[in-house]
Scaffold this motif. Structure first.
Motif, mmCIF file in Angstrom:
data_model
loop_
_atom_site.group_PDB
_atom_site.id
_atom_site.type_symbol
_atom_site.label_atom_id
_atom_site.label_comp_id
_atom_site.label_asym_id
_atom_site.label_seq_id
_atom_site.Cartn_x
_atom_site.Cartn_y
_atom_site.Cartn_z
ATOM 1 N N HIS A 128 -138.542 21.380 1.600
ATOM 2 C CA HIS A 128 -139.250 20.820 2.821
ATOM 3 C C HIS A 128 -138.682 19.196 3.672
ATOM 4 O O HIS A 128 -138.754 18.209 4.314
ATOM 5 N N CYS A 129 -137.392 18.829 2.119
ATOM 6 C CA CYS A 129 -137.301 17.534 2.537
ATOM 7 C C CYS A 129 -135.213 17.832 3.710
ATOM 8 O O CYS A 129 -135.413 16.492 3.925
ATOM 9 N N GLY A 130 -135.639 18.825 3.784
ATOM 10 C CA GLY A 130 -133.925 18.839 4.793
ATOM 11 C C GLY A 130 -133.983 19.925 5.267
ATOM 12 O O GLY A 130 -133.875 21.191 4.655
ATOM 13 N N SER A 131 -132.430 20.670 5.888
ATOM 14 C CA SER A 131 -132.458 21.693 6.505
ATOM 15 C C SER A 131 -131.137 22.039 6.351
ATOM 16 O O SER A 131 -130.357 21.348 5.896
ATOM 17 N N PRO A 182 -141.161 27.241 4.568
ATOM 18 C CA PRO A 182 -142.091 27.053 3.562
ATOM 19 C C PRO A 182 -142.040 28.911 3.087
ATOM 20 O O PRO A 182 -141.028 29.215 2.923
ATOM 21 N N GLY A 183 -142.993 29.265 2.309
ATOM 22 C CA GLY A 183 -142.852 29.808 1.142
ATOM 23 C C GLY A 183 -142.580 29.831 -0.227
ATOM 24 O O GLY A 183 -143.058 29.821 -0.413
ATOM 25 N N ASN A 184 -141.198 29.117 -0.204
ATOM 26 C CA ASN A 184 -141.036 28.510 -1.247
ATOM 27 C C ASN A 184 -141.000 27.142 -1.385
ATOM 28 O O ASN A 184 -141.027 26.787 0.283
ATOM 29 N N ASP A 185 -140.045 26.381 -1.981
ATOM 30 C CA ASP A 185 -140.022 24.383 -1.782
ATOM 31 C C ASP A 185 -138.768 24.632 -2.045
ATOM 32 O O ASP A 185 -139.254 23.574 -3.622
ATOM 33 N N PHE A 186 -137.994 24.898 -2.302
ATOM 34 C CA PHE A 186 -136.304 23.959 -2.692
ATOM 35 C C PHE A 186 -135.399 24.420 -1.863
ATOM 36 O O PHE A 186 -135.121 25.273 -0.884
ATOM 37 N N ALA A 187 -134.497 23.330 -2.774
ATOM 38 C CA ALA A 187 -133.035 23.788 -1.466
ATOM 39 C C ALA A 187 -131.754 22.964 -2.805
ATOM 40 O O ALA A 187 -132.223 22.270 -3.764
ATOM 41 N N LEU A 188 -130.862 23.265 -2.209
ATOM 42 C CA LEU A 188 -129.239 23.115 -3.223
ATOM 43 C C LEU A 188 -128.562 21.827 -2.161
ATOM 44 O O LEU A 188 -128.316 22.719 -0.903
ATOM 45 N N VAL A 189 -128.117 20.911 -3.028
ATOM 46 C CA VAL A 189 -127.172 20.145 -2.340
ATOM 47 C C VAL A 189 -125.794 20.396 -3.691
ATOM 48 O O VAL A 189 -125.626 19.972 -4.232
ATOM 49 N N SER A 215 -141.168 13.719 -3.096
ATOM 50 C CA SER A 215 -140.937 14.600 -2.753
ATOM 51 C C SER A 215 -139.327 15.227 -3.235
ATOM 52 O O SER A 215 -138.390 14.149 -3.300
ATOM 53 N N GLY A 216 -139.135 16.433 -3.841
ATOM 54 C CA GLY A 216 -138.267 16.694 -4.416
ATOM 55 C C GLY A 216 -138.136 15.913 -5.859
ATOM 56 O O GLY A 216 -137.305 16.653 -6.432
ATOM 57 N N GLY A 217 -139.055 15.322 -6.444
ATOM 58 C CA GLY A 217 -138.673 14.295 -8.066
ATOM 59 C C GLY A 217 -139.116 15.465 -8.921
ATOM 60 O O GLY A 217 -139.372 16.915 -8.854
#
Length: 361
Positions: free
Chosen positions: A206-209, A231-238, A317-319
């Motif tokens: 949810h932090c970004g797209s 939503p659904g999940n809440d993870f991202a890869l940078v 968030s994300g921490g």
């Protein structure tokens, strides 16, 4: 009569497997010390070993299992079972067990009913093996007809559910690890990972797209978010901007030191955990529920989360959520703050790593 014979035979097989699994659980903790597997005792079972053991036991006991939780004070895994035969099988293997009323199937059916009939913004629910119930929590925004309907659904579900209120408001902690910035917003780095031989990091979805650029607080570009799920999940890869990026597998403890992270592990109810975030820095607590569903409002429903009593605030968030040297979760959202306390939810790290084909360190 035939049913009794089948149950007893299944429990005997389960007991034999439990002995082996408990040995395997201890091996996880002692692999670097000796090739000998020590006899199981409560004070030799770590929270991480208990999590692996709980998963294996659930598969082995089958329909006789009803969840498990870790007693951090006695360092014991307590296994919920449905009948005396399964209870004796666990006890004979040296484990702790107790007979409970509700099966995992019944509790999962309760969760499905809540998803169908109680999808109200500001609500959350998770299975609590310590009470053998699904705990439904409504935040302070749930009132009037919505609260009445929720209470009616809970009442109809009977002894499989427990209802609670939260003084705060469930929301994603938009706006920890180290602070990361994008488009005027702030989140926190979760864990550095390796994907396809190149350094990257995971954080909250949810932090970004996808396509957003992320920077350090000093303004230096870190990299680009290549995937975001929320939503659904809440993870991202940078993905880091350069393959030579310095990306240690460690978490900032905000006291001039870091905690080295060597692996990812699943959470267990009762596990002691620590959270690091850029707003409130480091706080500790315990896992209170698994496979939690949270309705943040505006159609943002996230499932499969870890529920804890660790506090957090916007910007965290994300921490990182970790236990010992193991990565456990990514901060998603919750209610309350680090003055009054609250409930916080985390995306399991193991799922994010699996989806991205990445690994810790």
């Amino acid at each position: 009569m035939e049913h009794r014979r089948v149950t007893k035979r299944r429990a005997t097989v389960a007991g034999a497997a439990i002995v082996a699994l408990m040995g395997a659980g201890i091996t996880l903790q002692s692999a670097n010390a000796s090739d000998d597997v020590p006899e199981f005792t409560p004070d030799t079972l770590s929270a991480l070993a208990a999590g692996k053991l709980a998963s294996d036991l659930s598969a082995d006991l089958g329909s006789d299992a009803a969840g498990a939780y870790y007693d951090a004070d006695s360092r014991t895994l307590v296994v919920n079972v449905l009948d005396k035969a399964a209870l004796e099988a666990v006890q004979e293997a040296g484990g702790e067990a107790r007979i409970v009323q509700n099966s995992l199937t019944e509790l999962n059916n309760t969760r499905e009913t809540l998803a169908d009939e109680a999808t109200t913004p500001g609500t959350a629910w998770a299975v609590d093996p310590t009470t053998n119930k699904v705990v439904v929590t409504a935040d302070r925004t749930v009132d009037g007809a919505e609260l009445t309907k929720l209470k009616e659904v809970v009442k109809d579900l009977g002894s499989t559910v427990e209802f609670k209120r939260s003084n705060g408001e469930f929301k994603p902690f938009v706006a920890g690890g180290d602070a990361i910035l994008a488009n005027g917003g702030r989140c926190s780095l979760g864990f550095n990972v390796i994907k396809n031989g190149a350094p990257a990091f995971i954080t909250a979805g949810h932090c970004g797209s996808a396509g957003s650029t992320w920077r350090h607080t000093r303004g230096k570009v870190l990299g680009t978010m290549t995937n975001s799920q929320f939503p659904g999940n809440d993870f991202a890869l940078v993905q880091y901007r350069t393959r030579k990026a310095v990306a240690p597998s460690a978490v900032n403890l905000y006291n001039g030191t870091t905690r080295r992270i060597t692996r990812a592990a699943a959470a267990t109810v009762g596990m002691r955990v620590t959270r690091s975030g850029s707003t409130t820095q480091v706080h500790k607590g315990r896992v209170t529920g698994l496979n939690a569903t949270v309705n943040y409002g505006n159609g943002d429903v996230v499932t499969g989360l870890i529920q804890t009593n660790v506090c957090a605030e916007p910007g965290d968030s994300g921490g990182s959520l970790f236990s010992g040297n193991a990565a456990i979760g990514l901060t998603s959202g919750g209610s309350g703050n680090c003055t009054s306390g609250g409930t916080t939810f985390f995306q399991p790290v193991t799922e994010a790593l699996k989806v991205y084909g990445a690994k810790i360190g």
